[in-house]
Design an enzyme around this catalytic site. Structure first.
Site, mmCIF file in Angstrom:
data_model
loop_
_atom_site.group_PDB
_atom_site.id
_atom_site.type_symbol
_atom_site.label_atom_id
_atom_site.label_comp_id
_atom_site.label_asym_id
_atom_site.label_seq_id
_atom_site.Cartn_x
_atom_site.Cartn_y
_atom_site.Cartn_z
ATOM 1 N N ASN A 33 -3.506 40.349 40.678
ATOM 2 C CA ASN A 33 -2.520 40.146 41.742
ATOM 3 C C ASN A 33 -3.037 39.180 42.806
ATOM 4 O O ASN A 33 -3.194 39.555 43.968
ATOM 5 C CB ASN A 33 -2.187 41.506 42.367
ATOM 6 C CG ASN A 33 -0.930 41.449 43.206
ATOM 7 O OD1 ASN A 33 -0.232 40.441 43.212
ATOM 8 N ND2 ASN A 33 -0.641 42.512 43.927
ATOM 9 N N PRO A 34 -3.334 37.921 42.422
ATOM 10 C CA PRO A 34 -3.930 36.984 43.389
ATOM 11 C C PRO A 34 -2.977 36.532 44.486
ATOM 12 O O PRO A 34 -3.360 35.819 45.384
ATOM 13 C CB PRO A 34 -4.346 35.799 42.513
ATOM 14 C CG PRO A 34 -3.440 35.855 41.338
ATOM 15 C CD PRO A 34 -3.130 37.310 41.112
ATOM 16 N N LYS A 35 -1.703 36.954 44.419
ATOM 17 C CA LYS A 35 -0.750 36.542 45.458
ATOM 18 C C LYS A 35 -0.589 37.602 46.542
ATOM 19 O O LYS A 35 0.185 37.424 47.468
ATOM 20 C CB LYS A 35 0.604 36.219 44.823
ATOM 21 C CG LYS A 35 0.570 34.902 44.063
ATOM 22 C CD LYS A 35 1.922 34.464 43.594
ATOM 23 C CE LYS A 35 1.824 33.077 42.958
ATOM 24 N NZ LYS A 35 3.073 32.651 42.359
ATOM 25 N N ASN A 36 -1.329 38.701 46.428
ATOM 26 C CA ASN A 36 -1.259 39.752 47.439
ATOM 27 C C ASN A 36 -2.047 39.304 48.666
ATOM 28 O O ASN A 36 -3.271 39.230 48.643
ATOM 29 C CB ASN A 36 -1.832 41.053 46.868
ATOM 30 C CG ASN A 36 -1.699 42.209 47.844
ATOM 31 O OD1 ASN A 36 -1.805 42.018 49.058
ATOM 32 N ND2 ASN A 36 -1.470 43.392 47.319
ATOM 33 N N ASP A 82 -3.336 29.564 38.481
ATOM 34 C CA ASP A 82 -2.130 29.322 39.273
ATOM 35 C C ASP A 82 -2.456 28.204 40.263
ATOM 36 O O ASP A 82 -2.872 28.447 41.391
ATOM 37 C CB ASP A 82 -1.732 30.619 39.999
ATOM 38 C CG ASP A 82 -0.507 30.444 40.893
ATOM 39 O OD1 ASP A 82 0.115 29.363 40.827
ATOM 40 O OD2 ASP A 82 -0.180 31.381 41.648
#
Length: 304
Positions: A33-36, A82
């Site tokens: 979950n690198p967008k958290n 990403d």
């Protein structure tokens, strides 16, 4: 947490091992979950202890650079999966700006170049190049009086203008190099305007020379763009487009640059004609180009 085991009880040291373990833990969480944003915030809070904590005085610069490089490698791993992850790019900028080390600034220029090569349409990579070249200084606008330290030298600006034009030649329909080019040239133009108003400058001739050099760079770039436009319109040239369509990004950049020459009727007329073309070629922004066309045409009668 376990209250008293913070390694900072004496107020004089930082539990480096614990910070490393905590970073590893967020790495494992962030993997999925690198967008958290909370994870990125937590990493930054931990690294602030390393970069700004009381132990920094004792830590040599090489140790801090080593911590920074390790974190930059982590961010690179995220960007490999990403390449446009906003949090990852922001985190990179924070690390480099916080340490403000010449080596990190120069290697970041190379890093952004590698990301542009792997995906020329990655606008985040182009923005990172700007950030690294300007060493984190804000973009110069007509309203902010940023220090000249943050403005590229004329020689460097010429290199970057050529870099952007090279990127545009590879794919004239890619908006990123065109916006980058306009940004570089606008900065030089604003410096030119600023120099023209600097009456207190001791050497007026030198000021005038530097001011005109900025204008000359913009003229050179306009010629380069026009040459590319002619190549795209010529079926025998390698740059001619397969579908025969014009590059809206190319025309848009040309209008922005031609419009700068408010005292040259011919260039303003050219900008008006191109704005009219864009009304047709860029239907999504038809109203915008109609307005630009009207605004530029109003300037023409004012030219002496």
């Amino acid at each position: 947490g376990d209250g008293d085991g913070d390694g900072g009880g004496s107020g004089s040291s930082i539990d480096v091992d614990r910070i490393e373990k905590d970073l590893e833990w967020t790495d494992n969480l962030g993997g999925t979950n690198p967008k958290n944003y909370q994870l990125w915030y937590h990493r930054r809070a931990l690294l602030e202890f390393r970069f700004k904590g009381k132990s920094v005085q004792e830590a040599d610069e090489e140790t801090l650079l080593s911590v920074a490089r390790k974190e930059l490698n982590y961010v690179d791993k995220i960007l490999d999966d990403d390449s446009k992850n906003y949090h990852a790019w922001s985190h990179r900028q924070w690390i480099i700006r916080t340490l403000d080390n010449p080596h990190l600034w120069s290697t970041e220029i190379e890093y952004s170049h590698s990301k542009i090569l792997s995906d020329p349409r990655n606008n985040s990579a182009w923005s990172q190049r700007w950030f690294a070249l300007h060493e984190g200084s804000p973009i110069i606008t007509a309203n902010n009086n940023s220090s000249s330290k943050s403005i590229l030298s004329l020689e460097k600006a010429r290199e970057e203008a050529n870099y952007a034009l090279s990127g545009a030649r590879v794919d004239p329909y890619n908006e990123s190099p065109w916006r980058y080019l306009v940004g570089i040239l606008m900065e030089q133009w604003r410096r030119r305007d600023a120099r023209r108003t600097e009456e207190e400058d001791a050497d007026a001739d030198d000021t005038e020379h530097l001011a005109e050099s900025g204008g000359l760079l913009v003229r050179e770039s306009i010629e380069g763009i026009k040459e590319m436009k002619r190549s795209m319109e010529d079926p025998s040239q390698s740059l001619s487009s397969e579908d025969g369509g014009v590059s809206v990004s190319l025309l848009s950049a040309l209008v922005d640059l031609l419009e700068l020459f408010t005292d040259e009727k011919e260039l303003l007329e050219e900008a008006t004609i191109l704005s009219g073309e864009l009304v047709v070629e860029d239907p999504v922004r038809r109203k915008y180009w109609r307005r630009r066309e009207r605004e530029i045409s109003k300037k023409i009668p004012l030219v002496v």
